[in-house]
Design a protein around this motif. Sequence first.
Motif, PDB file in Angstrom:
ATOM      1  N   LEU A   1     -17.201 -12.909 -21.180  1.00  0.00           N
ATOM      2  CA  LEU A   1     -16.880 -12.557 -22.558  1.00  0.00           C
ATOM      3  C   LEU A   1     -17.094 -11.082 -22.843  1.00  0.00           C
ATOM      4  N   SER A   2     -18.154 -10.501 -22.304  1.00  0.00           N
ATOM      5  CA  SER A   2     -18.473  -9.107 -22.629  1.00  0.00           C
ATOM      6  C   SER A   2     -17.389  -8.152 -22.142  1.00  0.00           C
TER       7      SER A   2
ATOM      8  N   GLU B   1     -13.883  -8.448 -24.013  1.00  0.00           N
ATOM      9  CA  GLU B   1     -13.707  -7.724 -25.265  1.00  0.00           C
ATOM     10  C   GLU B   1     -13.788  -6.216 -25.062  1.00  0.00           C
TER      11      GLU B   1
ATOM     12  N   SER C   1     -11.732 -17.327 -28.283  1.00  0.00           N
ATOM     13  CA  SER C   1     -12.916 -17.082 -29.110  1.00  0.00           C
ATOM     14  C   SER C   1     -12.970 -17.945 -30.359  1.00  0.00           C
TER      15      SER C   1
ATOM     16  N   ASN D   1     -17.763 -18.137 -28.930  1.00  0.00           N
ATOM     17  CA  ASN D   1     -17.989 -17.338 -30.137  1.00  0.00           C
ATOM     18  C   ASN D   1     -18.785 -18.197 -31.121  1.00  0.00           C
TER      19      ASN D   1
ATOM     20  N   SER E   1     -22.027 -13.056 -33.196  1.00  0.00           N
ATOM     21  CA  SER E   1     -21.238 -12.917 -31.960  1.00  0.00           C
ATOM     22  C   SER E   1     -19.827 -12.447 -32.285  1.00  0.00           C
ATOM     23  N   ASN E   2     -19.294 -12.893 -33.409  1.00  0.00           N
ATOM     24  CA  ASN E   2     -17.968 -12.461 -33.840  1.00  0.00           C
ATOM     25  C   ASN E   2     -17.959 -10.965 -34.139  1.00  0.00           C
TER      26      ASN E   2
ATOM     27  N   GLN F   1     -18.094  -8.967 -30.895  1.00  0.00           N
ATOM     28  CA  GLN F   1     -16.798  -8.978 -30.223  1.00  0.00           C
ATOM     29  C   GLN F   1     -15.838  -7.967 -30.843  1.00  0.00           C
TER      30      GLN F   1
ATOM     31  N   TYR G   1     -10.119 -10.262 -37.484  1.00  0.00           N
ATOM     32  CA  TYR G   1     -10.063 -10.443 -36.031  1.00  0.00           C
ATOM     33  C   TYR G   1      -8.623 -10.406 -35.536  1.00  0.00           C
TER      34      TYR G   1
ATOM     35  N   THR H   1      -7.578  -7.576 -32.866  1.00  0.00           N
ATOM     36  CA  THR H   1      -7.206  -7.959 -31.496  1.00  0.00           C
ATOM     37  C   THR H   1      -5.803  -7.502 -31.128  1.00  0.00           C
TER      38      THR H   1
END
Length: 558
Positions: free
Chosen positions: A223-224, A227, A240, A246, A251-252, A255, A336, A340
């Motif tokens: 995940l890290s 993003e 996510s 997520n 955490s959101n 990200q 988001y 994104t």
Amino acid sequence: MTTAGFISIAVTLLLILLLARPAGHYLARAFDYERTGLDRIFLPAEKLICRLGGIRGDNQTWKQYAFTLVLSNSVMIVITYLIFRFQSFLPLNPGNIGNMEPTLALNTAISFMTNTNLQHYSGESGLSYLSQMVAIVFLMFTAPASALSVIMAFIRGLAGKPLGNFFVDLIRSITRALLPIAFIAALAFVCLGVPQTLEPAAVVTTLEGAEQQIARGPVASFLSIKELGNNGGGFFGVNSAHPLENPNALSNLIQILLMMLITTATPFAYGKMVGSPKQGRVLFVSMMMLFLLMLGVSISAEQAGNPLLNSLGIEDSQGSMEGKEVRFGLAQSSLYSVVTTASETGAVNTMHDTLTPIGGMVTIANMMLNTVFGGIGAGFLNVLMYAMIAVFLSGLMVGRTPEFLGKKIEGKEMKLIAATLLVHPVLILVPSAIALALQPDSISNPGFHGLTQVLYEYTSSAANNGSGFEGLGDNTPFWNLSTGIVMYIGRYFAMVALLAVAASLAAKNAVPVSAGTFRTDNRLFAGVFIGVVLIVGALTFFPALVMGPIAEHLTLKP
């Protein structure tokens, strides 16, 4: 949208603004090839890697740099393709997942190497742990590192310096930028409840007494870099939006910050490296204005919801929550979706197929423009391309030879820029037309929404974003091969062409600044730049948007 929603968006944007400049100055120090204090930390490891790989680090010409880029990336595609094809025979496959079908394996390998991460498979059921860690995560580092290397070489060329060495830049991108930040972010995600394990799926008994399997795996490390590197591919099929990928609002937030970190920092790195910090700030502000425009339209559209449902009393003043996670709400879901696609990451915490027509159009428009802010490295290449177009058009209007950073922009550069500008819409519109003609059975929604699904698929592929409207039966040889070709050309054509532009400008003598020089570090240039981006984008894509999301929006009037 609630007051808390507005506050959450404001806090997120403020954090992005606070991080962008120091991160940009850090990148400038890492890639300017000047000795700095960073060398004491990273240089010993980099020298060891270079010795093991037989890398001498000599400066390369633009042709050598481009050839090394394309060849090394292509070799990585072949290696990962073979892993996908034989994953059932390899270790770390507790779910006994079978080998990938050939066209799907090729599509997936190209997708992750081109920083697209378009997934025609469901994450947890399509790949083994080994494929996720050795193939996917490997490409999640090398793909953004390749793009970051190219933009830094391009900036050095604009500054009149040698382009550098691709392998040295690739190593520095990983050791000095991607790996340290991704490692810290992975630990943060583990603390927030994201799994990091090699154990197979957990088997639990539900309240009704049924047996349920809960997929898990080495998710936090995946995940890290997903993003940070603007990759976007999900460990789980729903990306996510999955509670294990997520878990909560914090955490959101992390990200979103990771998605925007390097892409918002690059303008400041550019300004410092070319000796014009003000110009870097002007480009950053211009892109931020476009970003805020897109965000405002998206939030307004989602807040308004579906007019037909509103008239029937099915939706209320809280807006459309269709396809959105309740734990994020309308505000963070809209933010988001814009982040994104603006950063060309492709991760999703809400299903874009369920956005309102105008909200969905915003996500497509971000990818069509590919400058708001654009993905790691590649996005800023497009920004500088549009900046040169703005300078060229301004020069034509006042009867002067266009100059950018003291170098004359002439016919050779403009031909390369024009070709790069044309390739992007061709890769989107032509395949979309072919798919609509040949693959109507793959489209789940008839009419305007179906056209938008197809348009989104190829826009996402050409822009190396990777998110999807879903609803397409896209795991077929036609879609796998056609999007694979679009992703590959969309990735490397622009990089190679603009490296040639940088080398051409680097070879020219600087022109002294005079009273007639068109400044590129003031509000006038910012206005011209934004106008060029919007006008070129509108002229190119507006007809397709009219036939898709805009027409769909008009049909929803009660």
